[in-house]
Design a protein around this motif. Structure first.
Motif, PDB file in Angstrom:
ATOM      1  N   ALA A 112       0.831  -1.205   0.000  1.00 19.17           N
ATOM      2  CA  ALA A 112       0.000   0.000   0.000  1.00 19.17           C
ATOM      3  C   ALA A 112       0.865   1.254   0.000  1.00 19.17           C
ATOM      4  O   ALA A 112       0.604   2.210  -0.737  1.00 19.17           O
ATOM      5  CB  ALA A 112      -0.934  -0.011   1.206  1.00 19.17           C
ATOM      6  N   ILE A 113       1.922   1.249   0.821  1.00 18.91           N
ATOM      7  CA  ILE A 113       2.808   2.418   0.879  1.00 18.91           C
ATOM      8  C   ILE A 113       3.460   2.636  -0.483  1.00 18.91           C
ATOM      9  O   ILE A 113       3.484   3.758  -1.007  1.00 18.91           O
ATOM     10  CB  ILE A 113       3.882   2.232   1.973  1.00 18.91           C
ATOM     11  N   LEU A 114       3.940   1.548  -1.081  1.00 18.70           N
ATOM     12  CA  LEU A 114       4.597   1.695  -2.382  1.00 18.70           C
ATOM     13  C   LEU A 114       3.617   2.143  -3.462  1.00 18.70           C
ATOM     14  O   LEU A 114       3.988   2.899  -4.356  1.00 18.70           O
ATOM     15  CB  LEU A 114       5.272   0.381  -2.793  1.00 18.70           C
ATOM     16  N   GLY A 133       1.144   4.114  -2.957  1.00 18.72           N
ATOM     17  CA  GLY A 133       1.005   5.557  -2.733  1.00 18.72           C
ATOM     18  C   GLY A 133       2.199   6.325  -3.266  1.00 18.72           C
ATOM     19  O   GLY A 133       2.053   7.350  -3.934  1.00 18.72           O
ATOM     20  N   VAL A 134       3.403   5.812  -2.990  1.00 22.13           N
ATOM     21  CA  VAL A 134       4.618   6.477  -3.493  1.00 22.13           C
ATOM     22  C   VAL A 134       4.639   6.434  -5.015  1.00 22.13           C
ATOM     23  O   VAL A 134       5.027   7.401  -5.669  1.00 22.13           O
ATOM     24  CB  VAL A 134       5.897   5.825  -2.915  1.00 22.13           C
ATOM     25  N   ALA A 135       4.189   5.310  -5.592  1.00 23.52           N
ATOM     26  CA  ALA A 135       4.183   5.187  -7.055  1.00 23.52           C
ATOM     27  C   ALA A 135       3.266   6.233  -7.683  1.00 23.52           C
ATOM     28  O   ALA A 135       3.613   6.865  -8.686  1.00 23.52           O
ATOM     29  CB  ALA A 135       3.756   3.781  -7.472  1.00 23.52           C
ATOM     30  N   ALA A 136       2.097   6.426  -7.074  1.00 20.73           N
ATOM     31  CA  ALA A 136       1.163   7.432  -7.593  1.00 20.73           C
ATOM     32  C   ALA A 136       1.787   8.822  -7.493  1.00 20.73           C
ATOM     33  O   ALA A 136       1.693   9.635  -8.426  1.00 20.73           O
ATOM     34  CB  ALA A 136      -0.158   7.365  -6.833  1.00 20.73           C
ATOM     35  N   ALA A 137       2.443   9.095  -6.360  1.00 15.36           N
ATOM     36  CA  ALA A 137       3.085  10.403  -6.188  1.00 15.36           C
ATOM     37  C   ALA A 137       4.250  10.567  -7.161  1.00 15.36           C
ATOM     38  O   ALA A 137       4.454  11.647  -7.723  1.00 15.36           O
ATOM     39  CB  ALA A 137       3.569  10.561  -4.742  1.00 15.36           C
ATOM     40  N   ALA A 138       5.014   9.484  -7.380  1.00 16.62           N
ATOM     41  CA  ALA A 138       6.163   9.564  -8.290  1.00 16.62           C
ATOM     42  C   ALA A 138       5.704   9.832  -9.717  1.00 16.62           C
ATOM     43  O   ALA A 138       6.353  10.573 -10.460  1.00 16.62           O
ATOM     44  CB  ALA A 138       6.985   8.279  -8.225  1.00 16.62           C
ATOM     45  N   ALA A 139       4.567   9.235 -10.098  1.00 18.11           N
ATOM     46  CA  ALA A 139       4.021   9.492 -11.436  1.00 18.11           C
ATOM     47  C   ALA A 139       3.717  10.978 -11.596  1.00 18.11           C
ATOM     48  O   ALA A 139       4.074  11.600 -12.605  1.00 18.11           O
ATOM     49  CB  ALA A 139       2.761   8.652 -11.666  1.00 18.11           C
ATOM     50  N   GLY A 140       3.079  11.540 -10.563  1.00 13.49           N
ATOM     51  CA  GLY A 140       2.768  12.971 -10.605  1.00 13.49           C
ATOM     52  C   GLY A 140       4.030  13.816 -10.614  1.00 13.49           C
ATOM     53  O   GLY A 140       4.111  14.839 -11.293  1.00 13.49           O
ATOM     54  N   MET A 141       5.038  13.353  -9.864  1.00 11.19           N
ATOM     55  CA  MET A 141       6.302  14.078  -9.814  1.00 11.19           C
ATOM     56  C   MET A 141       6.919  14.176 -11.212  1.00 11.19           C
ATOM     57  O   MET A 141       7.421  15.230 -11.614  1.00 11.19           O
ATOM     58  CB  MET A 141       7.250  13.355  -8.868  1.00 11.19           C
ATOM     59  N   VAL A 142       6.849  13.083 -11.951  1.00 10.79           N
ATOM     60  CA  VAL A 142       7.436  13.070 -13.294  1.00 10.79           C
ATOM     61  C   VAL A 142       6.654  14.000 -14.227  1.00 10.79           C
ATOM     62  O   VAL A 142       7.239  14.800 -14.972  1.00 10.79           O
ATOM     63  CB  VAL A 142       7.477  11.627 -13.838  1.00 10.79           C
ATOM     64  N   ILE A 143       5.322  13.925 -14.158  1.00 14.37           N
ATOM     65  CA  ILE A 143       4.508  14.805 -15.008  1.00 14.37           C
ATOM     66  C   ILE A 143       4.750  16.270 -14.622  1.00 14.37           C
ATOM     67  O   ILE A 143       4.932  17.137 -15.487  1.00 14.37           O
ATOM     68  CB  ILE A 143       3.004  14.458 -14.873  1.00 14.37           C
ATOM     69  N   GLY A 144       4.790  16.523 -13.316  1.00 11.23           N
ATOM     70  CA  GLY A 144       5.019  17.890 -12.842  1.00 11.23           C
ATOM     71  C   GLY A 144       6.381  18.420 -13.278  1.00 11.23           C
ATOM     72  O   GLY A 144       6.511  19.598 -13.629  1.00 11.23           O
TER      73      GLY A 144
END
Lengths: 186, 174
Positions: free
Chosen positions: A116-118, A120-131
């Motif tokens: 679950a933690i990963l 969440g981090v994966a979703a945030a990392a995807a946004g980080m790349v797009i951002g």
């Protein structure tokens, strides 16, 4: 460099190794910003201009530009030995950490809370790349033709999933033509 | 690691490295093709999670190939993948390094750089899209992705904060 600048320190091979080792280990979210900070601001081995030109050449060549830049900086100060020491140190430390993480993932990756933690981090990392892409676009302020080249790359690789060689080799001539046009127009 | 996997890693990542512009993240779509679509080594979600794991660690972004290599070949696979991805272009960079003094600041070089950067940025955006698709298992991760995009785009705080935020949301809600 003008006459009034204090002389720039020249690193020893050990300095080079230790400093690039440090850059690798503090380099969260990619190396380049950290490398500039350490090499130009802290150690003063290179000027901003020199570092930017090295990185620019690293960008034109294939391969990760941080790695290409490390090879050139190492070579500049200590020839072949430097060209091995700098990138070796930059990759070595993080690689050991990563092996530890990989073992952790093998052992606990299926434990629900870790998963679950990963996720969440994966979703945030995807946004980080797009951002990051959005931010770079905003900073570059590309003229319309270059923006179009970038958008075609996005759609070709992200939506149509065309192979990378096609995307890069197919678009590079258009990108370079557009850049030439934009720089002449100035 | 079997000989077949070894050569798949060497040839696959070696080929990617030769056309890579803009670093580790820009080549992620091609890595996705290789490890998920062509060889079926892992699922979409697993791909996104491994990228997240690599992203949470320091070091060059390209090191994520090490985790893909590890998955199919342990420590040997990790080293094979990393070397395949870095050695060919490193030799090229070393060769160019000797010409650096003559090349630095040349007009055509600046033009080439400016022309390649938008392709790299487009590829980075494509990577984000693919990762978002892999991680969006419901509306909560989709919201995290959207929030993280805005956070990184509109603020100058370290992206580590948003990765930590994603971890907290994941632990509590996913």
């Amino acid at each position: 460099m003008s006459e009034t600048d204090p002389p720039r320190p020249v690193p020893t091979l050990l300095d080079l190794f230790l400093t690039y080792g440090k850059i690798g280990l503090i380099g969260f979210g990619g190396i380049n910003a950290w490398a500039r900070r350490v090499l130009v601001e802290e150690k003063r081995w290179l000027t901003d201009q020199e570092y930017a030109e090295t990185l620019g050449l690293g960008q034109v060549l294939p391969g990760p530009n941080a790695l290409n830049a490390a090879i050139m900086v190492g070579d500049r100060f200590h020839g072949t030995a430097g060209a091995i020491a700098a990138p070796g140190a930059m990759f070595g430390g993080p690689l050991i950490l990563l092996a530890g993480l990989a073992m952790f993932y093998d052992a606990y990756g299926e434990v629900p809370v870790v998963k679950a933690i990963l996720a969440g981090v994966a979703a945030a990392a995807a946004g980080m790349v797009i951002g990051t892409a959005a931010k770079m676009t905003q900073k570059l302020k590309p003229p319309p033709a270059l923006l179009a080249v970038g958008l075609v790359a996005l759609v070709a690789a992200g939506v149509f999933r065309l192979p990378l060689p096609w995307v890069v080799l197919g678009l590079a001539p258009f990108g370079i033509l557009a850049a030439r046009h934009a720089m002449r127009a100035k | 690691m079997t000989a077949t996997v070894f050569w798949q890693l060497v040839l696959g990542f070696g080929a990617i490295s030769l056309v890579s512009v803009g670093g580790g993240i820009a080549v992620l779509p091609e890595m996705h093709r290789l490890v998920v679509e062509v060889h079926g080594w892992m699922s979409d979600a697993d791909f996104a999670r491994r990228f997240a794991l690599a992203q949470a660690a320091p070091g060059p972004n390209v090191l994520v190939v090490g985790l893909f290599g590890w998955h199919v070949g342990g420590i040997g696979g990790m080293l094979t993948a990393v070397l395949a991805m870095t050695l060919p272009t490193s030799l090229m960079a070393f060769g160019f390094s000797r010409l650096r003094a003559r090349l630095a600041g040349k007009m055509w070089l600046r033009i080439a750089e400016r022309g390649l950067v938008p392709i790299a940025v487009g590829l980075i955006a494509a990577s984000g899209l693919i990762l978002a698709r892999g991680s969006a298992t419901g509306w909560i991760p989709a919201l995290v992705t959207a929030g993280s995009t805005l956070f990184v785009w509109r603020t100058d705080y370290s992206p580590l904060w948003i990765l930590a935020g994603g971890a907290v949301v994941g632990a509590l809600l996913l």
